[in-house]
Design an enzyme around this catalytic site. Structure first.
Site, PDB file in Angstrom:
ATOM      1  N   SER A  10       0.852  -1.198   0.000  1.00 40.21           N
ATOM      2  CA  SER A  10       0.000   0.000   0.000  1.00 40.21           C
ATOM      3  C   SER A  10       0.879   1.236   0.000  1.00 40.21           C
ATOM      4  CB  SER A  10      -0.898   0.013   1.236  1.00 40.21           C
ATOM      5  OG  SER A  10      -1.392   1.328   1.435  1.00 40.21           O
ATOM      6  N   HIS A  22      -1.273  -1.414  -4.248  1.00 41.35           N
ATOM      7  CA  HIS A  22      -2.532  -1.042  -3.588  1.00 41.35           C
ATOM      8  C   HIS A  22      -2.562   0.473  -3.386  1.00 41.35           C
ATOM      9  CE1 HIS A  22      -5.998  -1.945  -0.942  1.00 41.35           C
ATOM     10  NE2 HIS A  22      -5.543  -0.971  -0.169  1.00 41.35           N
ATOM     11  N   ASP A  55      -4.762   3.645  -1.954  1.00 43.71           N
ATOM     12  CA  ASP A  55      -5.834   4.007  -1.024  1.00 43.71           C
ATOM     13  C   ASP A  55      -6.362   5.396  -1.340  1.00 43.71           C
ATOM     14  OD1 ASP A  55      -6.003   1.744   0.850  1.00 43.71           O
ATOM     15  OD2 ASP A  55      -3.901   2.218   1.207  1.00 43.71           O
ATOM     16  N   MET A  78      -8.972   8.260  -0.367  1.00 45.08           N
ATOM     17  CA  MET A  78      -9.770   8.704   0.785  1.00 45.08           C
ATOM     18  C   MET A  78     -10.254  10.134   0.559  1.00 45.08           C
ATOM     19  SD  MET A  78      -7.390   7.325   3.895  1.00 45.08           S
ATOM     20  CE  MET A  78      -6.618   5.688   3.829  1.00 45.08           C
ATOM     21  N   HIS A 126      -8.464   1.026  -3.909  1.00 46.61           N
ATOM     22  CA  HIS A 126      -9.387   0.844  -2.781  1.00 46.61           C
ATOM     23  C   HIS A 126     -10.061   2.183  -2.517  1.00 46.61           C
ATOM     24  CE1 HIS A 126      -9.543  -0.035   1.886  1.00 46.61           C
ATOM     25  NE2 HIS A 126     -10.747   0.118   1.361  1.00 46.61           N
ATOM     26  N   MET A 175     -12.170   4.556  -0.558  1.00 45.58           N
ATOM     27  CA  MET A 175     -12.756   4.869   0.756  1.00 45.58           C
ATOM     28  C   MET A 175     -13.379   6.253   0.650  1.00 45.58           C
ATOM     29  SD  MET A 175      -9.647   3.343   3.004  1.00 45.58           S
ATOM     30  CE  MET A 175      -8.596   3.398   1.568  1.00 45.58           C
ATOM     31  N   MET A 209     -11.369  -5.558   5.866  1.00 49.40           N
ATOM     32  CA  MET A 209     -10.565  -4.590   6.620  1.00 49.40           C
ATOM     33  C   MET A 209     -10.231  -5.171   7.996  1.00 49.40           C
ATOM     34  SD  MET A 209     -10.029  -2.038   4.637  1.00 49.40           S
ATOM     35  CE  MET A 209      -9.019  -1.210   5.862  1.00 49.40           C
ATOM     36  N   GLY A 214      -8.684   4.426   7.110  1.00 46.91           N
ATOM     37  CA  GLY A 214      -8.386   5.858   7.216  1.00 46.91           C
ATOM     38  C   GLY A 214      -6.901   6.148   7.360  1.00 46.91           C
ATOM     39  N   PHE A 215      -6.179   5.246   7.999  1.00 46.19           N
ATOM     40  CA  PHE A 215      -4.773   5.531   8.287  1.00 46.19           C
ATOM     41  C   PHE A 215      -3.933   4.264   8.181  1.00 46.19           C
ATOM     42  CE2 PHE A 215      -7.463   8.473  10.585  1.00 46.19           C
ATOM     43  CZ  PHE A 215      -6.963   9.702  10.153  1.00 46.19           C
ATOM     44  N   GLY A 216      -2.669   4.447   7.824  1.00 47.45           N
ATOM     45  CA  GLY A 216      -1.717   3.351   7.865  1.00 47.45           C
ATOM     46  C   GLY A 216      -1.178   3.187   9.278  1.00 47.45           C
ATOM     47  N   GLY A 217      -0.525   2.075   9.493  1.00 48.65           N
ATOM     48  CA  GLY A 217       0.195   1.882  10.752  1.00 48.65           C
ATOM     49  C   GLY A 217      -0.662   1.585  11.970  1.00 48.65           C
ATOM     50  N   ASP A 257      -6.522  -6.200   4.669  1.00 49.83           N
ATOM     51  CA  ASP A 257      -5.927  -4.857   4.646  1.00 49.83           C
ATOM     52  C   ASP A 257      -5.960  -4.232   6.032  1.00 49.83           C
ATOM     53  OD1 ASP A 257      -5.088  -2.303   3.983  1.00 49.83           O
ATOM     54  OD2 ASP A 257      -6.786  -1.855   2.665  1.00 49.83           O
ATOM     55  N   GLY A 258      -4.758  -3.993   6.568  1.00 45.44           N
ATOM     56  CA  GLY A 258      -4.648  -3.265   7.828  1.00 45.44           C
ATOM     57  C   GLY A 258      -3.865  -4.013   8.888  1.00 45.44           C
ATOM     58  N   GLY A 259      -2.730  -3.441   9.257  1.00 49.08           N
ATOM     59  CA  GLY A 259      -1.944  -4.016  10.344  1.00 49.08           C
ATOM     60  C   GLY A 259      -1.280  -5.336  10.011  1.00 49.08           C
ATOM     61  N   GLY A 299       1.224  -1.721   4.250  1.00 42.78           N
ATOM     62  CA  GLY A 299       1.764  -0.382   4.066  1.00 42.78           C
ATOM     63  C   GLY A 299       2.992  -0.160   4.925  1.00 42.78           C
TER      64      GLY A 299
HETATM   65  C1  DX5 Z   1      -6.171   1.822   5.666  1.00 44.13           C
HETATM   66  C2  DX5 Z   1      -5.786   1.477   4.253  1.00 44.13           C
HETATM   67  C3  DX5 Z   1      -4.678   0.515   4.180  1.00 44.13           C
HETATM   68  C4  DX5 Z   1      -3.393   0.995   4.808  1.00 44.13           C
HETATM   69  C5  DX5 Z   1      -2.769  -0.199   5.423  1.00 44.13           C
HETATM   70  O1  DX5 Z   1      -7.329   2.561   5.667  1.00 44.13           O
HETATM   71  O2  DX5 Z   1      -6.880   0.930   3.548  1.00 44.13           O
HETATM   72  O3  DX5 Z   1      -4.455   0.054   2.858  1.00 44.13           O
HETATM   73  O4  DX5 Z   1      -2.488   1.568   3.910  1.00 44.13           O
HETATM   74  O5  DX5 Z   1      -1.651   0.219   6.097  1.00 44.13           O
HETATM   75  P1  DX5 Z   1      -0.907  -0.692   7.165  1.00 44.13           P
HETATM   76  O6  DX5 Z   1      -0.441  -1.933   6.442  1.00 44.13           O
HETATM   77  O7  DX5 Z   1       0.209   0.178   7.619  1.00 44.13           O
HETATM   78  O8  DX5 Z   1      -1.910  -1.001   8.250  1.00 44.13           O
HETATM   79 ZN    ZN Z   2      -6.436  -0.099   1.560  1.00 41.48          ZN
END
Ligand code: DX5
Ligand code: ZN
Length: 229
Positions: free
Chosen positions: A14, A39, A41, A43, A72, A74, A143, A148-151, A181-183, A203
């Site tokens: 991502s 990927h 994102d 938003m 993706h 959002m 999900m 909304g956010f990475g990490g 997707d996520g974490g 990501g």
């Molecule tokens: C979150 C995004 C993800 C995000 C994942 O809303 O849809 O694609 O980039 O990031 P990580 O892998 O850091 O959780």
């Molecule tokens: Zn995503």
């Protein structure tokens, strides 16, 4: 896990956690590391609290990426933008169940325009929401964080959710892949593959490191070391 499942795992870095001033460099590094998809994102500051990128950036990425773009969405009212994102170079487009009132129409529209259609479930949206759309989807995105956010940290209940999603798909006669997707990181990648995910978005675990190429490779290696595999 079975050799078949291992062979079909796809890594989808991502770019949300990449350096936006050096996207070309970062995407190339992930591709050298064996990324299968990129990927992206999108938003809008409404459906999710964050704002990221739109079709012009997807178009620019398309010029340099050698892997398919997995977009993706959002955003609220994604139907208004599907055509533009596909024209910009999206090969896969996913829309949130929670954002779309006429999901069958959205999925049909994406496929008619030549892209693969995915539907996304937020962590609190039950797998049963897929029941009637399951025969029509090309993939499902689960999900494992609130978007909304990475990490962010992986929500553990997602492992059971993956199994429920697979059961709903199977009952509908679909073998569509499940994207997660996520974490996702080295610590849980084996567990999510064992639970049925085959497209792995990451990501922070890739672009949050100083070596996105090596991190992509390491993630795939870990995915192939599934528990009992
Ligand atoms: C979150 C995004 C993800 C995000 C994942 O809303 O849809 O694609 O980039 O990031 P990580 O892998 O850091 O959780
Ligand atoms: Zn995503």
């Amino acid at each position: 896990m079975s050799a078949t499942r291992q062979a079909t795992v796809q890594i989808a870095p991502s770019i949300l956690s990449a350096d936006f001033a050096a996207l070309g460099r970062d995407i190339s590094a992930a591709e050298r590391g064996g990324a299968d998809l990129i990927h992206v994102d999108v938003m809008d500051g409404h459906f999710v609290p964050n704002i990221t990128i739109g079709p012009p950036v997807v178009r620019a990425i398309k010029r340099i990426a050698t892997r398919p773009l997995d977009v993706h969405l959002m955003i609220e009212e994604p139907d208004r933008y599907i055509e533009e994102f596909i024209a910009a170079g999206a090969s896969m487009v996913s829309v949130h169940v929670e954002a779309v009132p006429h999901l069958h129409r959205s999925v049909t529209h994406i496929k008619k325009l030549g892209a693969k259609a995915g539907v996304v479930l937020n962590p609190s949206t039950p797998a049963v929401m897929l029941e009637d759309i399951a025969p029509d989807v090309d993939f499902v995105l689960v999900m494992s964080v609130n978007p909304g956010f990475g990490g962010q940290s992986f929500i553990p209940n997602t492992l059971k959710k993956l199994q429920r999603v697979r059961a709903v798909l199977t009952a509908a006669g679909s073998s569509a892949p499940i994207e997660i997707d996520g974490g996702i990181g080295l610590d849980n990648v084996g567990a999510v593959v064992a639970a049925g995910a085959t497209i792995l978005v990451a990501g922070q675990a890739i672009f949050g490191t100083s070596d996105p190429e090596g991190a992509t490779r390491a993630l795939r290696a870990a995915a192939n070391r599934t528990p009992g595999g």
